[in-house]
Design a protein around this motif. Sequence first.
Motif, PDB file in Angstrom:
ATOM      1  N   GLN A 174      40.898  37.243  39.017  1.00  0.00           N
ATOM      2  CA  GLN A 174      41.915  37.568  38.011  1.00  0.00           C
ATOM      3  C   GLN A 174      42.451  36.255  37.449  1.00  0.00           C
ATOM      4  O   GLN A 174      42.871  35.369  38.194  1.00  0.00           O
ATOM      5  CB  GLN A 174      43.065  38.368  38.644  1.00  0.00           C
ATOM      6  CG  GLN A 174      42.662  39.719  39.205  1.00  0.00           C
ATOM      7  CD  GLN A 174      43.745  40.277  40.110  1.00  0.00           C
ATOM      8  OE1 GLN A 174      44.104  39.669  41.122  1.00  0.00           O
ATOM      9  NE2 GLN A 174      44.294  41.438  39.746  1.00  0.00           N
ATOM     10  N   ASP A 175      42.448  36.110  36.151  1.00  0.00           N
ATOM     11  CA  ASP A 175      42.866  34.852  35.542  1.00  0.00           C
ATOM     12  C   ASP A 175      44.327  34.514  35.823  1.00  0.00           C
ATOM     13  O   ASP A 175      44.703  33.337  35.835  1.00  0.00           O
ATOM     14  CB  ASP A 175      42.630  34.885  34.026  1.00  0.00           C
ATOM     15  CG  ASP A 175      41.158  34.793  33.665  1.00  0.00           C
ATOM     16  OD1 ASP A 175      40.360  34.356  34.516  1.00  0.00           O
ATOM     17  OD2 ASP A 175      40.806  35.178  32.532  1.00  0.00           O
ATOM     18  N   LEU A 176      45.155  35.522  36.042  1.00  0.00           N
ATOM     19  CA  LEU A 176      46.573  35.258  36.293  1.00  0.00           C
ATOM     20  C   LEU A 176      46.766  34.387  37.532  1.00  0.00           C
ATOM     21  O   LEU A 176      47.792  33.718  37.669  1.00  0.00           O
ATOM     22  CB  LEU A 176      47.344  36.572  36.443  1.00  0.00           C
ATOM     23  CG  LEU A 176      48.875  36.440  36.352  1.00  0.00           C
ATOM     24  CD1 LEU A 176      49.311  36.033  34.954  1.00  0.00           C
ATOM     25  CD2 LEU A 176      49.558  37.737  36.760  1.00  0.00           C
ATOM     26  N   HIS A 177      45.793  34.378  38.416  1.00  0.00           N
ATOM     27  CA  HIS A 177      45.834  33.515  39.601  1.00  0.00           C
ATOM     28  C   HIS A 177      46.067  32.059  39.215  1.00  0.00           C
ATOM     29  O   HIS A 177      46.703  31.306  39.958  1.00  0.00           O
ATOM     30  CB  HIS A 177      44.518  33.670  40.368  1.00  0.00           C
ATOM     31  CG  HIS A 177      44.294  32.642  41.428  1.00  0.00           C
ATOM     32  ND1 HIS A 177      45.060  32.554  42.565  1.00  0.00           N
ATOM     33  CD2 HIS A 177      43.376  31.621  41.514  1.00  0.00           C
ATOM     34  CE1 HIS A 177      44.619  31.558  43.317  1.00  0.00           C
ATOM     35  NE2 HIS A 177      43.612  30.977  42.700  1.00  0.00           N
ATOM     36  N   TYR A 178      45.587  31.647  38.045  1.00  0.00           N
ATOM     37  CA  TYR A 178      45.678  30.255  37.617  1.00  0.00           C
ATOM     38  C   TYR A 178      46.947  29.955  36.816  1.00  0.00           C
ATOM     39  O   TYR A 178      47.237  28.790  36.549  1.00  0.00           O
ATOM     40  CB  TYR A 178      44.465  29.892  36.750  1.00  0.00           C
ATOM     41  CG  TYR A 178      43.147  29.950  37.484  1.00  0.00           C
ATOM     42  CD1 TYR A 178      42.704  28.869  38.247  1.00  0.00           C
ATOM     43  CD2 TYR A 178      42.346  31.087  37.431  1.00  0.00           C
ATOM     44  CE1 TYR A 178      41.497  28.911  38.922  1.00  0.00           C
ATOM     45  CE2 TYR A 178      41.133  31.139  38.102  1.00  0.00           C
ATOM     46  CZ  TYR A 178      40.713  30.046  38.849  1.00  0.00           C
ATOM     47  OH  TYR A 178      39.520  30.102  39.522  1.00  0.00           O
ATOM     48  N   PHE A 179      47.694  30.977  36.411  1.00  0.00           N
ATOM     49  CA  PHE A 179      48.769  30.792  35.441  1.00  0.00           C
ATOM     50  C   PHE A 179      50.153  30.895  36.089  1.00  0.00           C
ATOM     51  O   PHE A 179      50.482  31.938  36.678  1.00  0.00           O
ATOM     52  CB  PHE A 179      48.686  31.843  34.332  1.00  0.00           C
ATOM     53  CG  PHE A 179      47.374  31.846  33.594  1.00  0.00           C
ATOM     54  CD1 PHE A 179      46.601  30.696  33.482  1.00  0.00           C
ATOM     55  CD2 PHE A 179      46.903  33.016  33.011  1.00  0.00           C
ATOM     56  CE1 PHE A 179      45.399  30.703  32.804  1.00  0.00           C
ATOM     57  CE2 PHE A 179      45.701  33.034  32.324  1.00  0.00           C
ATOM     58  CZ  PHE A 179      44.939  31.874  32.225  1.00  0.00           C
ATOM     59  N   PRO A 180      51.003  29.879  35.922  1.00  0.00           N
ATOM     60  CA  PRO A 180      52.372  29.941  36.442  1.00  0.00           C
ATOM     61  C   PRO A 180      53.370  30.388  35.395  1.00  0.00           C
ATOM     62  O   PRO A 180      54.468  29.846  35.286  1.00  0.00           O
ATOM     63  CB  PRO A 180      52.629  28.486  36.857  1.00  0.00           C
ATOM     64  CG  PRO A 180      51.905  27.695  35.810  1.00  0.00           C
ATOM     65  CD  PRO A 180      50.673  28.513  35.444  1.00  0.00           C
ATOM     66  N   PHE A 181      52.986  31.349  34.564  1.00  0.00           N
ATOM     67  CA  PHE A 181      53.908  31.873  33.558  1.00  0.00           C
ATOM     68  C   PHE A 181      53.735  33.378  33.454  1.00  0.00           C
ATOM     69  O   PHE A 181      52.700  33.943  33.775  1.00  0.00           O
ATOM     70  CB  PHE A 181      53.728  31.183  32.196  1.00  0.00           C
ATOM     71  CG  PHE A 181      52.296  30.964  31.780  1.00  0.00           C
ATOM     72  CD1 PHE A 181      51.598  31.916  31.062  1.00  0.00           C
ATOM     73  CD2 PHE A 181      51.640  29.787  32.103  1.00  0.00           C
ATOM     74  CE1 PHE A 181      50.281  31.723  30.672  1.00  0.00           C
ATOM     75  CE2 PHE A 181      50.313  29.570  31.723  1.00  0.00           C
ATOM     76  CZ  PHE A 181      49.633  30.537  31.007  1.00  0.00           C
ATOM     77  N   LEU A 259      45.122  40.195  34.391  1.00  0.00           N
ATOM     78  CA  LEU A 259      44.962  40.819  35.717  1.00  0.00           C
ATOM     79  C   LEU A 259      43.647  41.589  35.838  1.00  0.00           C
ATOM     80  O   LEU A 259      43.311  42.065  36.927  1.00  0.00           O
ATOM     81  CB  LEU A 259      46.137  41.756  36.011  1.00  0.00           C
ATOM     82  CG  LEU A 259      47.432  41.070  36.467  1.00  0.00           C
ATOM     83  CD1 LEU A 259      48.581  42.075  36.502  1.00  0.00           C
ATOM     84  CD2 LEU A 259      47.253  40.402  37.829  1.00  0.00           C
ATOM     85  N   LEU A 260      42.898  41.704  34.752  1.00  0.00           N
ATOM     86  CA  LEU A 260      41.607  42.385  34.811  1.00  0.00           C
ATOM     87  C   LEU A 260      40.662  41.617  35.727  1.00  0.00           C
ATOM     88  O   LEU A 260      40.439  40.416  35.553  1.00  0.00           O
ATOM     89  CB  LEU A 260      40.996  42.481  33.407  1.00  0.00           C
ATOM     90  CG  LEU A 260      39.634  43.182  33.330  1.00  0.00           C
ATOM     91  CD1 LEU A 260      39.790  44.689  33.523  1.00  0.00           C
ATOM     92  CD2 LEU A 260      38.944  42.876  32.003  1.00  0.00           C
ATOM     93  N   ILE A 261      40.103  42.294  36.698  1.00  0.00           N
ATOM     94  CA  ILE A 261      39.145  41.658  37.599  1.00  0.00           C
ATOM     95  C   ILE A 261      37.808  41.523  36.869  1.00  0.00           C
ATOM     96  O   ILE A 261      37.277  42.499  36.335  1.00  0.00           O
ATOM     97  CB  ILE A 261      38.978  42.468  38.898  1.00  0.00           C
ATOM     98  CG1 ILE A 261      40.312  42.508  39.662  1.00  0.00           C
ATOM     99  CG2 ILE A 261      37.884  41.875  39.775  1.00  0.00           C
ATOM    100  CD1 ILE A 261      40.288  43.399  40.897  1.00  0.00           C
ATOM    101  N   HIS A 262      37.298  40.301  36.837  1.00  0.00           N
ATOM    102  CA  HIS A 262      36.066  40.034  36.110  1.00  0.00           C
ATOM    103  C   HIS A 262      35.362  38.823  36.717  1.00  0.00           C
ATOM    104  O   HIS A 262      35.920  38.101  37.546  1.00  0.00           O
ATOM    105  CB  HIS A 262      36.358  39.777  34.628  1.00  0.00           C
ATOM    106  CG  HIS A 262      37.130  38.508  34.382  1.00  0.00           C
ATOM    107  ND1 HIS A 262      38.468  38.391  34.679  1.00  0.00           N
ATOM    108  CD2 HIS A 262      36.755  37.297  33.897  1.00  0.00           C
ATOM    109  CE1 HIS A 262      38.893  37.176  34.384  1.00  0.00           C
ATOM    110  NE2 HIS A 262      37.867  36.487  33.907  1.00  0.00           N
ATOM    111  N   GLY A 263      34.151  38.596  36.293  1.00  0.00           N
ATOM    112  CA  GLY A 263      33.375  37.447  36.731  1.00  0.00           C
ATOM    113  C   GLY A 263      32.138  37.355  35.866  1.00  0.00           C
ATOM    114  O   GLY A 263      32.070  37.945  34.785  1.00  0.00           O
ATOM    115  N   SER A 264      31.133  36.640  36.328  1.00  0.00           N
ATOM    116  CA  SER A 264      29.861  36.586  35.608  1.00  0.00           C
ATOM    117  C   SER A 264      28.741  36.325  36.585  1.00  0.00           C
ATOM    118  O   SER A 264      28.934  35.670  37.620  1.00  0.00           O
ATOM    119  CB  SER A 264      29.890  35.503  34.519  1.00  0.00           C
ATOM    120  OG  SER A 264      30.009  34.212  35.092  1.00  0.00           O
TER     121      SER A 264
END
Length: 335
Positions: A174-181, A259-264
């Motif tokens: 989830q990209d939100l893991h990287y974001f402190p906002f 918060l969408l779970i994704h990858g490649s």
Amino acid sequence: PTSAQVSVAPHSGRFSYTLDNDVLSTEQRQFYEDNGYLLIRNLVSDQDIERFRYCLTGWGELWGARGPWVLPTRMFPLVCRKEFTRICKREVKPPGVMIMKDESRKSQFGQSESVVNKVQDFQEDEELFRYCTLPEVLKYVECFTGPNIMAMHTMLINKLPDSDQQTFLHPMHQDLHYFPFRPASRIVCAWTAMERAHQDNGCLIVQPGTHRTALKPHGYPQWEGKTNKLFHGLLDEDEKIPKVHLVMEKGDTVFFHPLLIHGSGINRTSGFRKSISCHFASSECHYIDVKNTTQEHLEKELQEMVCKKYNATSVELKDIWNFRARLVQGERINL
């Protein structure tokens, strides 16, 4: 607590994840509400894609002498065709750019396109950053963020042909893991395919509906072989949740929730799979303290990397993101 629980934004009305305007249809808003992503076909023109692709080829010898802002238009293709080559050779480098490589390929390919997997934080590169200001992209971004828009994080991915070690498999995250906002609902990623992306060359994989879940613990995957720096993944992935492979043509753009779970997947072809992306956020979002949350270990890792790169003694996570952030529309308020 998880960081997602630190700041919860209340929602009202039928749609929680999109804003009222005349761009998205009711069906599109409902699809994003249910699935956490929206694919817009043929959004970015071939002309723009080729300009970004050329920029991935290298800056050109005239960059250092004259700067990109004073080059005559007729000379632009000459400059751009050599850009990525010079990035790979570290001959030129805009402030803040991060170049991610597969060092194991260097002995075979040297400093070339065949070694570089990602060019990240290109906010100081005028031509690449133009992607973040394209009106056709911002028109859709505003549906998620509102009119005051910050470009927070930029990437140009050059997914390399992979080996049996699955070096470039990006774990589900989830990209939100990287974001402190926050709030998460006013953040969106725009991800554009620069050539056809499909299952064989490692297209995006999403788990529809997972944007409705909380931020989950992330870390480095426990698999054999090499793991790339900062390629964190879910520590407890639910394999029962269905996955969708997003097959995209050149110029197609997908917008998705942080918060969408994704990858490649890995690239099983002999060519590259290029894409360009930016995470946008409303400038009305606010920074949070990630201490004592699932993001604290990421903060420490980023701080160590930045201090080493810039020979600094200490740095705040907020300062790292302030350095990356650029206003692309409206008024800068908090971020």
